[in-house]
Design a protein around this motif. Sequence first.
Motif, PDB file in Angstrom:
ATOM      1  N   ARG A  33      -4.029  -3.645 -14.153  1.00  6.14           N
ATOM      2  CA  ARG A  33      -2.980  -2.847 -13.521  1.00  6.14           C
ATOM      3  C   ARG A  33      -3.361  -2.269 -12.163  1.00  6.14           C
ATOM      4  N   ASP A  70      -1.585  -0.579  -4.698  1.00  5.43           N
ATOM      5  CA  ASP A  70      -1.101  -1.813  -4.067  1.00  5.43           C
ATOM      6  C   ASP A  70       0.416  -1.832  -4.185  1.00  5.43           C
ATOM      7  N   PRO A  71       1.101  -2.521  -3.273  1.00 10.38           N
ATOM      8  CA  PRO A  71       2.575  -2.510  -3.257  1.00 10.38           C
ATOM      9  C   PRO A  71       3.224  -2.894  -4.588  1.00 10.38           C
ATOM     10  N   ASP A  72       2.674  -3.856  -5.302  1.00  8.90           N
ATOM     11  CA  ASP A  72       3.288  -4.307  -6.549  1.00  8.90           C
ATOM     12  C   ASP A  72       2.675  -3.651  -7.788  1.00  8.90           C
TER      13      ASP A  72
END
Length: 141
Positions: A33, A70-72
């Motif tokens: 994750r 992180d962006p996602d």
Amino acid sequence: MTEHPREDAFTQPDPQNARRTRTHEALLRLTERHATGEHRQRWDEQRMPMAPLDALRRVADLAAGSAQPDPDAPPVDTNDLTAALTLVPWARAEFDQLESGLLQMSKGRGMTWQEIAFGLGLGSAQAARQRHERLSQRADT
């Protein structure tokens, strides 16, 4: 994580084995994750999880807002915090082993307990010896 039925319903579960499994699952969860940079690359290419201390630091930094996800990446949730707490004893044991090894190498290279105490920020040679004894006892258990 799915539950697997025990072979014998009348045999008590092994708590140490359950703890090891939970610890491993915690490390995998946090790596999957929240790994970033080289940790993400090793995970994506080799399925190699982060070291426990790295995983703890990453989750703590994300939860505190001192690191950006992180962006996602999903936000840190309660299960991530539980997973991080699960890793604390593993990371502490690794750190204790490292410190114990450094103490042994320091003595092996002729440093006095007073010099070691100074390096550790302790007030006396006795405090350094006692610390070494505590670390040695913890490593034995």
